[in-house]
Write a protein that holds these residues in place. Structure first.
Motif, PDB file in Angstrom:
ATOM      1  N   SER A 204       1.014  -1.177   0.122  1.00 23.50           N
ATOM      2  CA  SER A 204       0.015   0.073   0.150  1.00 23.50           C
ATOM      3  C   SER A 204       0.583   1.142  -0.064  1.00 23.50           C
ATOM      4  CB  SER A 204      -0.920  -0.028   1.170  1.00 23.50           C
ATOM      5  OG  SER A 204      -1.538   1.293   1.367  1.00 23.50           O
ATOM      6  N   CYS A 205       0.377   2.239  -0.913  1.00 21.07           N
ATOM      7  CA  CYS A 205       1.247   3.541  -0.793  1.00 21.07           C
ATOM      8  C   CYS A 205       1.025   4.350   0.430  1.00 21.07           C
ATOM      9  CB  CYS A 205       0.857   4.208  -1.995  1.00 21.07           C
ATOM     10  SG  CYS A 205       1.271   3.226  -3.517  1.00 21.07           S
ATOM     11  N   ASN A 206       0.107   3.703   1.307  1.00 17.24           N
ATOM     12  CA  ASN A 206      -0.362   4.441   2.662  1.00 17.24           C
ATOM     13  C   ASN A 206      -0.219   3.078   3.573  1.00 17.24           C
ATOM     14  OD1 ASN A 206      -1.163   6.332   4.538  1.00 17.24           O
ATOM     15  ND2 ASN A 206      -3.089   6.175   4.105  1.00 17.24           N
ATOM     16  N   PRO A 207       0.700   2.853   4.028  1.00 15.82           N
ATOM     17  CA  PRO A 207       0.785   1.454   4.648  1.00 15.82           C
ATOM     18  C   PRO A 207       0.430   1.923   6.002  1.00 15.82           C
ATOM     19  CG  PRO A 207       2.916   2.341   4.383  1.00 15.82           C
ATOM     20  CD  PRO A 207       2.176   3.051   3.323  1.00 15.82           C
ATOM     21  N   ASN A 208       0.007   0.458   6.929  1.00 14.67           N
ATOM     22  CA  ASN A 208      -0.277   0.531   8.321  1.00 14.67           C
ATOM     23  C   ASN A 208       0.954  -0.047   8.995  1.00 14.67           C
ATOM     24  OD1 ASN A 208      -1.248  -1.777   7.597  1.00 14.67           O
ATOM     25  ND2 ASN A 208      -2.992  -1.372   7.725  1.00 14.67           N
ATOM     26  N   VAL A 209       1.936  -0.759   8.141  1.00 14.61           N
ATOM     27  CA  VAL A 209       3.029  -1.327   8.982  1.00 14.61           C
ATOM     28  C   VAL A 209       3.945  -0.899   8.209  1.00 14.61           C
ATOM     29  CG1 VAL A 209       3.939  -3.617   9.318  1.00 14.61           C
ATOM     30  CG2 VAL A 209       1.386  -3.388   9.416  1.00 14.61           C
ATOM     31  N   ILE A 210       5.376  -0.980   8.925  1.00 13.38           N
ATOM     32  CA  ILE A 210       6.719  -0.553   8.400  1.00 13.38           C
ATOM     33  C   ILE A 210       7.435  -1.725   8.874  1.00 13.38           C
ATOM     34  CG2 ILE A 210       7.230   0.655  10.579  1.00 13.38           C
ATOM     35  CD1 ILE A 210       8.886   2.468   8.868  1.00 13.38           C
ATOM     36  N   ASN A 211       8.359  -1.928   7.864  1.00 12.34           N
ATOM     37  CA  ASN A 211       9.300  -2.969   7.999  1.00 12.34           C
ATOM     38  C   ASN A 211      10.665  -2.430   8.215  1.00 12.34           C
ATOM     39  OD1 ASN A 211       8.557  -2.494   5.193  1.00 12.34           O
ATOM     40  ND2 ASN A 211      10.637  -3.755   4.797  1.00 12.34           N
ATOM     41  N   ILE A 212      11.344  -2.795   9.340  1.00 14.05           N
ATOM     42  CA  ILE A 212      12.579  -2.467   9.811  1.00 14.05           C
ATOM     43  C   ILE A 212      13.826  -3.331   9.477  1.00 14.05           C
ATOM     44  CG2 ILE A 212      13.905  -1.093  11.419  1.00 14.05           C
ATOM     45  CD1 ILE A 212      11.266  -0.192  12.722  1.00 14.05           C
ATOM     46  N   GLU A 213      14.549  -3.276   8.593  1.00 11.82           N
ATOM     47  CA  GLU A 213      15.536  -4.257   8.527  1.00 11.82           C
ATOM     48  C   GLU A 213      16.796  -3.884   9.297  1.00 11.82           C
ATOM     49  OE1 GLU A 213      16.123  -3.644   4.359  1.00 11.82           O
ATOM     50  OE2 GLU A 213      14.126  -4.036   3.798  1.00 11.82           O
ATOM     51  N   LYS A 214      17.015  -5.199  10.235  1.00 11.37           N
ATOM     52  CA  LYS A 214      18.379  -5.035  11.013  1.00 11.37           C
ATOM     53  C   LYS A 214      18.864  -6.251  10.984  1.00 11.37           C
ATOM     54  CE  LYS A 214      16.405  -1.938  14.721  1.00 11.37           C
ATOM     55  NZ  LYS A 214      16.128  -1.866  16.327  1.00 11.37           N
ATOM     56  N   GLY A 215      20.046  -5.947   9.997  1.00 11.65           N
ATOM     57  CA  GLY A 215      21.092  -7.000   9.862  1.00 11.65           C
ATOM     58  C   GLY A 215      20.420  -8.275   9.196  1.00 11.65           C
ATOM     59  N   ARG A 216      20.147  -9.253   9.634  1.00 18.77           N
ATOM     60  CA  ARG A 216      19.517 -10.255   9.012  1.00 18.77           C
ATOM     61  C   ARG A 216      18.182 -10.405   9.331  1.00 18.77           C
ATOM     62  NH1 ARG A 216      22.662 -13.802   5.901  1.00 18.77           N
ATOM     63  NH2 ARG A 216      25.218 -13.345   6.069  1.00 18.77           N
ATOM     64  N   LYS A 217      17.699  -9.509  10.288  1.00 20.41           N
ATOM     65  CA  LYS A 217      16.296  -9.593  10.716  1.00 20.41           C
ATOM     66  C   LYS A 217      15.359  -8.457  10.231  1.00 20.41           C
ATOM     67  CE  LYS A 217      17.571 -11.530  15.421  1.00 20.41           C
ATOM     68  NZ  LYS A 217      17.281 -11.569  16.621  1.00 20.41           N
ATOM     69  N   VAL A 218      14.216  -8.805  10.161  1.00 23.45           N
ATOM     70  CA  VAL A 218      13.400  -7.864   9.570  1.00 23.45           C
ATOM     71  C   VAL A 218      12.178  -7.722  10.819  1.00 23.45           C
ATOM     72  CG1 VAL A 218      11.563  -7.228   7.939  1.00 23.45           C
ATOM     73  CG2 VAL A 218      13.380  -8.086   7.133  1.00 23.45           C
ATOM     74  N   ILE A 219      12.108  -6.332  11.403  1.00 26.93           N
ATOM     75  CA  ILE A 219      10.870  -6.362  12.439  1.00 26.93           C
ATOM     76  C   ILE A 219       9.790  -5.408  11.781  1.00 26.93           C
ATOM     77  CG2 ILE A 219      10.767  -4.999  14.511  1.00 26.93           C
ATOM     78  CD1 ILE A 219      13.690  -5.478  15.006  1.00 26.93           C
ATOM     79  N   PHE A 220       8.670  -6.097  11.916  1.00 27.84           N
ATOM     80  CA  PHE A 220       7.377  -5.143  11.509  1.00 27.84           C
ATOM     81  C   PHE A 220       6.651  -4.504  12.574  1.00 27.84           C
ATOM     82  CE2 PHE A 220       8.236  -8.743   8.721  1.00 27.84           C
ATOM     83  CZ  PHE A 220       8.093  -8.051   7.373  1.00 27.84           C
ATOM     84  N   LYS A 221       6.454  -3.182  12.414  1.00 28.27           N
ATOM     85  CA  LYS A 221       5.757  -2.570  13.617  1.00 28.27           C
ATOM     86  C   LYS A 221       4.666  -1.763  12.849  1.00 28.27           C
ATOM     87  CE  LYS A 221       9.938  -1.468  16.350  1.00 28.27           C
ATOM     88  NZ  LYS A 221      10.639  -0.470  17.143  1.00 28.27           N
ATOM     89  N   LEU A 222       3.521  -1.725  13.775  1.00 29.84           N
ATOM     90  CA  LEU A 222       2.198  -0.719  13.369  1.00 29.84           C
ATOM     91  C   LEU A 222       2.603   0.892  13.118  1.00 29.84           C
ATOM     92  CD1 LEU A 222      -0.428  -2.674  15.353  1.00 29.84           C
ATOM     93  CD2 LEU A 222       0.031  -2.939  13.015  1.00 29.84           C
TER      94      LEU A 222
END
Length: 274
Positions: A204-222
């Motif tokens: 979505s171009c107006n997402p409700n979740v953000i993915n944060i890449e930390k090294g080999r991990k991906v964290i999803f936050k509202l």
């Protein structure tokens, strides 16, 4: 003279490979059945590998050092692709050979591999857009794997498996980034990884979740409170305030036209102004 002839031979081989690549690209653009054409090229790659291996004695085949002259030269992108493929192949090997192992990492890998089977492959669309990739996949990456990978992984190096692994990566992988002190702390790509469960997020171009890449991990936050039955969506790229047409053009790399609420609203507004 020997050195000169050797270099001449290498240059001629490189020229022949480049000529073959250009010929295949021309054939691909003219073919009416692209899926059949791609399948045939994968089968040709397998047959060529088998022919080359058949010329060696059994003892020679078992020693990887005897196969080094068959390994094609690869570029950085192909190296990254091969690293990713071998990682998946090892997971497959662990799944099939560690059934009695109670380590959680193995069971998680098995679950991920089950989910992996349902991920969409986009190799046909990608090759249609970038014809040179077919040569890279079949004549370089596949041969590299066939002639350089450990024997225990060889049963998995067949066209259907390798093609599937590559195809699923094309529009589902997440980049692996690290901070580079030499470039002033800028992010530097060190490869990519595929997280099967995370691959099912829509865009979505107006997402409700953000993915944060930390090294080999991906964290999803509202990013905000979620309404009942509201779909969780991420932004496949990094655009926030980009123009509608710019966003649509970027998203063509994922082979779809975005019809999220924001895009539909902007599209209607644009049509109204006309």
């Amino acid at each position: 003279n020997v050195e000169r002839l050797f270099i001449k031979g290498l240059n001629q081989r490189q020229y022949d490979l480049e000529k073959k690549k250009q010929q295949e690209e021309a054939e691909l653009k003219q073919t009416k059945d692209i899926e059949l054409f791609i399948s045939q090229k994968w089968q040709e790659a397998e047959m060529n590998c088998q022919i080359l291996l058949s010329k060696l004695k059994l003892k020679q085949r078992k020693n990887l050092n005897n196969l080094t002259y068959l390994i094609p030269k690869i570029d950085e992108d192909e190296y990254m692709e091969i690293k990713y493929i071998i990682g998946i192949l090892f997971q497959m090997y662990k799944r099939d050979n560690c059934e009695n192992d109670k380590l959680s990492s193995v069971s998680l890998s098995s679950l991920d591999l089950q989910i992996f089977q349902f991920i969409q492959s986009n190799d046909i669309e990608k090759i249609r857009k970038y014809p040179y990739l077919l040569h890279s996949y079949t004549n370089k990456i596949y041969k590299f794997l066939k002639f350089s990978t450990l024997r225990k992984l060889q049963p998995y190096i067949i066209p259907s498996i390798i093609r599937s692994i590559i195809g699923k990566r094309l529009t589902n992988a997440y980049g692996i980034w690290s901070m580079d002190d030499e470039s002033g702390g800028n992010k530097v790509s060190s490869g990519y990884s595929l997280y099967p469960s995370a691959s099912f997020f829509n865009h979505s171009c107006n997402p409700n979740v953000i993915n944060i890449e930390k090294g080999r991990k991906v964290i999803f936050k509202l990013l905000r409170n979620i309404k009942k039955d509201e779909e969780l969506c991420i932004n496949y790229d990094s655009f926030i305030n980009d123009d509608f047409e710019i966003r649509q053009n970027v998203l063509k790399e994922w082979f779809f036209d975005c019809l999220c609420e924001r895009c539909v609203e902007e599209m209607n507004l644009k049509n109204t102004k006309k």
